[in-house]
Design a protein around this motif. Structure first.
Motif, mmCIF file in Angstrom:
data_model
loop_
_atom_site.group_PDB
_atom_site.id
_atom_site.type_symbol
_atom_site.label_atom_id
_atom_site.label_comp_id
_atom_site.label_asym_id
_atom_site.label_seq_id
_atom_site.Cartn_x
_atom_site.Cartn_y
_atom_site.Cartn_z
ATOM 1 N N GLY A 39 0.831 -1.206 0.000
ATOM 2 C CA GLY A 39 0.000 0.000 0.000
ATOM 3 C C GLY A 39 0.854 1.239 0.000
ATOM 4 O O GLY A 39 1.984 1.217 -0.476
ATOM 5 N N GLY A 40 0.330 2.304 0.553
ATOM 6 C CA GLY A 40 1.033 3.580 0.513
ATOM 7 C C GLY A 40 1.697 3.923 1.820
ATOM 8 O O GLY A 40 1.806 3.101 2.727
ATOM 9 N N ARG A 41 2.161 5.156 1.867
ATOM 10 C CA ARG A 41 2.833 5.675 3.053
ATOM 11 C C ARG A 41 2.335 7.099 3.236
ATOM 12 O O ARG A 41 2.147 7.822 2.247
ATOM 13 C CB ARG A 41 4.344 5.692 2.802
ATOM 14 C CG ARG A 41 5.190 6.112 3.986
ATOM 15 C CD ARG A 41 6.669 6.132 3.607
ATOM 16 N NE ARG A 41 6.969 7.268 2.752
ATOM 17 C CZ ARG A 41 7.354 8.461 3.199
ATOM 18 N NH1 ARG A 41 7.500 8.684 4.473
ATOM 19 N NH2 ARG A 41 7.596 9.444 2.359
ATOM 20 N N GLU A 42 2.074 7.484 4.461
ATOM 21 C CA GLU A 42 1.599 8.843 4.692
ATOM 22 C C GLU A 42 2.108 9.355 6.029
ATOM 23 O O GLU A 42 2.241 8.593 6.982
ATOM 24 C CB GLU A 42 0.060 8.877 4.655
ATOM 25 C CG GLU A 42 -0.482 10.286 4.647
ATOM 26 C CD GLU A 42 -1.969 10.372 4.298
ATOM 27 O OE1 GLU A 42 -2.682 9.371 4.458
ATOM 28 O OE2 GLU A 42 -2.384 11.468 3.877
ATOM 29 N N VAL A 43 2.383 10.656 6.060
ATOM 30 C CA VAL A 43 2.844 11.288 7.299
ATOM 31 C C VAL A 43 1.879 12.417 7.643
ATOM 32 O O VAL A 43 1.573 13.246 6.786
ATOM 33 C CB VAL A 43 4.274 11.864 7.140
ATOM 34 C CG1 VAL A 43 4.755 12.454 8.461
ATOM 35 C CG2 VAL A 43 5.237 10.800 6.654
ATOM 36 N N VAL A 44 1.386 12.437 8.879
ATOM 37 C CA VAL A 44 0.521 13.532 9.339
ATOM 38 C C VAL A 44 1.288 14.288 10.420
ATOM 39 O O VAL A 44 1.898 13.677 11.301
ATOM 40 C CB VAL A 44 -0.825 12.983 9.872
ATOM 41 C CG1 VAL A 44 -1.621 14.070 10.591
ATOM 42 C CG2 VAL A 44 -1.635 12.400 8.725
ATOM 43 N N ARG A 45 1.274 15.611 10.341
ATOM 44 C CA ARG A 45 2.011 16.462 11.279
ATOM 45 C C ARG A 45 1.043 17.296 12.109
ATOM 46 O O ARG A 45 0.124 17.883 11.551
ATOM 47 C CB ARG A 45 2.903 17.445 10.509
ATOM 48 C CG ARG A 45 3.971 16.809 9.679
ATOM 49 C CD ARG A 45 4.529 17.830 8.677
ATOM 50 N NE ARG A 45 5.632 17.259 7.917
ATOM 51 C CZ ARG A 45 5.477 16.442 6.890
ATOM 52 N NH1 ARG A 45 4.252 16.108 6.482
ATOM 53 N NH2 ARG A 45 6.527 15.956 6.261
ATOM 54 N N GLU B 288 -5.815 16.749 13.142
ATOM 55 C CA GLU B 288 -5.380 16.756 11.736
ATOM 56 C C GLU B 288 -5.851 15.442 11.141
ATOM 57 O O GLU B 288 -6.209 14.518 11.869
ATOM 58 C CB GLU B 288 -3.853 16.822 11.630
ATOM 59 C CG GLU B 288 -3.226 18.132 12.067
ATOM 60 C CD GLU B 288 -3.517 19.288 11.126
ATOM 61 O OE1 GLU B 288 -3.793 19.013 9.931
ATOM 62 O OE2 GLU B 288 -3.488 20.444 11.576
ATOM 63 N N SER B 289 -5.815 15.371 9.818
ATOM 64 C CA SER B 289 -6.252 14.127 9.205
ATOM 65 C C SER B 289 -5.444 13.807 7.969
ATOM 66 O O SER B 289 -5.051 14.711 7.228
ATOM 67 C CB SER B 289 -7.736 14.238 8.861
ATOM 68 O OG SER B 289 -8.238 12.939 8.660
ATOM 69 N N GLY B 290 -5.165 12.527 7.757
ATOM 70 C CA GLY B 290 -4.496 12.105 6.535
ATOM 71 C C GLY B 290 -5.528 11.920 5.439
ATOM 72 O O GLY B 290 -6.734 12.091 5.676
ATOM 73 N N SER B 291 -5.065 11.563 4.251
ATOM 74 C CA SER B 291 -6.025 11.406 3.163
ATOM 75 C C SER B 291 -6.128 9.959 2.678
ATOM 76 O O SER B 291 -7.036 9.624 1.933
ATOM 77 C CB SER B 291 -5.643 12.321 1.999
ATOM 78 O OG SER B 291 -4.336 12.015 1.583
ATOM 79 N N ALA B 292 -5.193 9.098 3.084
ATOM 80 C CA ALA B 292 -5.256 7.713 2.586
ATOM 81 C C ALA B 292 -4.925 6.699 3.668
ATOM 82 O O ALA B 292 -5.795 5.952 4.109
ATOM 83 C CB ALA B 292 -4.307 7.552 1.402
ATOM 84 N N GLU B 293 -3.685 6.685 4.123
ATOM 85 C CA GLU B 293 -3.226 5.641 5.032
ATOM 86 C C GLU B 293 -3.454 6.003 6.505
ATOM 87 O O GLU B 293 -3.418 5.136 7.368
ATOM 88 C CB GLU B 293 -1.739 5.350 4.795
ATOM 89 C CG GLU B 293 -1.408 4.900 3.385
ATOM 90 C CD GLU B 293 -1.985 3.536 3.040
ATOM 91 O OE1 GLU B 293 -2.292 2.764 3.953
ATOM 92 O OE2 GLU B 293 -2.142 3.259 1.830
ATOM 93 N N VAL B 294 -3.625 7.292 6.777
ATOM 94 C CA VAL B 294 -3.855 7.746 8.151
ATOM 95 C C VAL B 294 -5.220 8.413 8.186
ATOM 96 O O VAL B 294 -5.544 9.218 7.304
ATOM 97 C CB VAL B 294 -2.795 8.779 8.620
ATOM 98 C CG1 VAL B 294 -2.876 8.964 10.133
ATOM 99 C CG2 VAL B 294 -1.399 8.360 8.218
ATOM 100 N N GLY B 295 -6.026 8.075 9.207
ATOM 101 C CA GLY B 295 -7.303 8.761 9.397
ATOM 102 C C GLY B 295 -7.086 9.970 10.293
ATOM 103 O O GLY B 295 -6.055 10.640 10.196
ATOM 104 N N ALA B 296 -8.034 10.230 11.194
ATOM 105 C CA ALA B 296 -7.923 11.389 12.076
ATOM 106 C C ALA B 296 -6.831 11.174 13.117
ATOM 107 O O ALA B 296 -6.673 10.082 13.645
ATOM 108 C CB ALA B 296 -9.258 11.637 12.753
#
Lengths: 274, 173
Positions: B137-143, B158-166
């Motif tokens: 799958g993908g990789r995502e970073v939320v700051r 904050e919220s991610g758009s694919a691999e991370v939710g809220a």
């Protein structure tokens, strides 16, 4: 002694062939960063116009050397020599940074004969025996240039956290001494390197940096730099990806019988997210 | 018996809610893909200071920790940003920090000022990072940027758009 001679013969042939092909040589690792447990890493060594596609010809596989994090050498395994690429694998079990490289050096000569024709040595495709240089050049040759040419192709792989024991220069030929660790390059952060020629700062070395995947771009989009008076250069990476860095250096500070020195260097780096 | 445990847990947990520190919730979204692997996740703090004052602290790492001979450990580097900042310097498993991957859902984390693994967080400006990488799958970073300490309970989301939710961050003074 015999081994040394063979090595020199072979090296000179490599230098000659690198000049003959206008292609760039590169050594591409399958990974630049391994987890703390380490493991196998595969490498491809070849030359081509595009990075990193196999559409050129493989240079003859010279002795590949691997310096492990403890500064000792490590064995290369599963060597394959093909027409399009040369491949090998290295098992990396130590924590820290490995340097994987191929290097060689030799003499080349060119001159003008008494009747104005150009002469060169060693003959194209022939092996060079330094002992033959004196007899190969005619007594009445003009504008004789004898070049001490060195060439180095390398890349770096780190298991766990980066270390620097394997990165020390040998002070022979054109070498990169990292200020920024080669396995710690990040997009949007500048990286600093020092280039040395036979152990002294290589002032005014020409540096070219090209991102991989050039096949899918309209232009090669290379960046050009020159080392400063301390042999330093600062590279600004534009985004994440695999990059090829090529450096070349020339001067006339050679030891006899050479009249000039030339060094060529190339490395493959992975630039990661910030 | 179950009631007793619940009560005991509630008693144990309730003081934490009021202690100075960070409450973090991380949502691992439910993804409708044919081959789903629970994601590797790293939660860490970085100060925004430069040079010697720069500070990084890993708070939680979820990975395949039960694989034979540490087999899951070799993929930790796929949490690329965290790996470069702190992961490659750590030895796994990390007591009180690392644990098994988590299923889709909202996961709560609680860190108390002065207690491991947070320790004493000095006064300053920080960023909370949540990085998620999934096999196939993908990789995502939320700051989530914040300033410590706070004078009154403060909340960020904050919220991610694919691999991370809220991702929510509640700071208690």
């Amino acid at each position: 002694m015999k081994n040394i001679i063979q090595c020199v013969l072979f090296s000179s042939a490599m230098v000659a062939s690198a000049v003959a092909q206008a292609h760039s040589t590169w050594l591409l690792p399958s990974d630049t960063s391994k987890g703390n447990k380490g493991g196998w890493v595969a490498f491809d060594l070849t030359s081509s116009e595009e990075f990193f596609t196999f559409n050129g010809g493989a240079p003859k596989l010279g002795p590949i050397q691997v310096i492990a994090p403890d500064a000792n050498t490590t064995e290369v395994q599963n060597i394959f020599e093909g027409k399009v690429r040369n491949s090998f694998e290295v098992e990396m079990t130590q924590q820290g940074t490995y340097k994987v490289f191929n290097t060689n050096s030799g003499l080349t000569a060119r001159w003008e004969t008494a009747d104005g024709k150009r002469g060169f040595w060693p003959p194209r495709g022939a092996k060079a025996d330094p002992a033959e240089l004196a007899t190969a050049v005619p007594k009445d040759a003009k504008n004789l240039e004898v070049t001490q040419a060195s060439r180095r192709v390398e890349t770096f792989v780190t298991v766990g956290a980066p270390t620097r024991e394997s990165l020390k220069p040998t002070n022979q030929g054109l070498e990169l001494v990292p200020v920024t660790h080669p396995n710690d390059l990040a997009a949007s952060e500048a990286s600093e390197f020092i280039f040395l020629m036979d152990g002294k700062p290589a002032v005014g070395a020409k540096i070219e940096v090209v991102e991989g995947g050039s096949r899918y771009r309209l232009s090669p989009a290379e960046q050009n730099y020159e080392t400063d008076k301390n042999g330093r250069v600062k590279i600004q990476w534009k985004k994440t990806g695999m990059y090829w860095l090529g450096a070349s250096y020339k001067d006339n500070k050679a030891a006899k019988p050479a009249t000039g020195r030339s060094g060529s260097y190339s490395a493959t780096f992975e630039v990661l997210a910030e | 018996m179950l009631k007793k445990i619940t009560l005991a847990c509630a008693l144990l947990l309730s003081p934490l809610t009021y202690a100075a520190g960070l409450q973090i919730s991380v949502e691992i979204p439910k993804l409708n893909v044919t081959e789903y692997h629970t994601p590797y996740t790293a939660v860490w703090l970085e100060s925004t200071a430069e040079g010697d004052k720069k500070f990084t602290k890993t708070l939680a790492v979820w990975y395949a920790d039960k694989k034979r001979e540490g087999g899951g450990e070799k993929w930790l580097k796929d949490l690329r940003q965290w790996w470069r900042r702190d992961g490659r310097n750590l030895t796994f498993p990390v007591d009180g920090v690392s644990g098994a991957t988590k299923l889709a859902g909202v996961h709560q984390l609680s860190f108390t000022q002065g207690a491991a693994p947070l320790g004493t967080l000095p006064k300053g400006d920080y960023v909370l990072f949540v990085e998620v990488a999934r096999e196939g799958g993908g990789r995502e970073v939320v700051r989530v940027p914040f300033t410590w300490p706070v004078e009154k309970p403060t909340s960020f989301k904050e919220s991610g758009s694919a691999e991370v939710g809220a991702v929510t961050l509640d700071l208690n003074p």
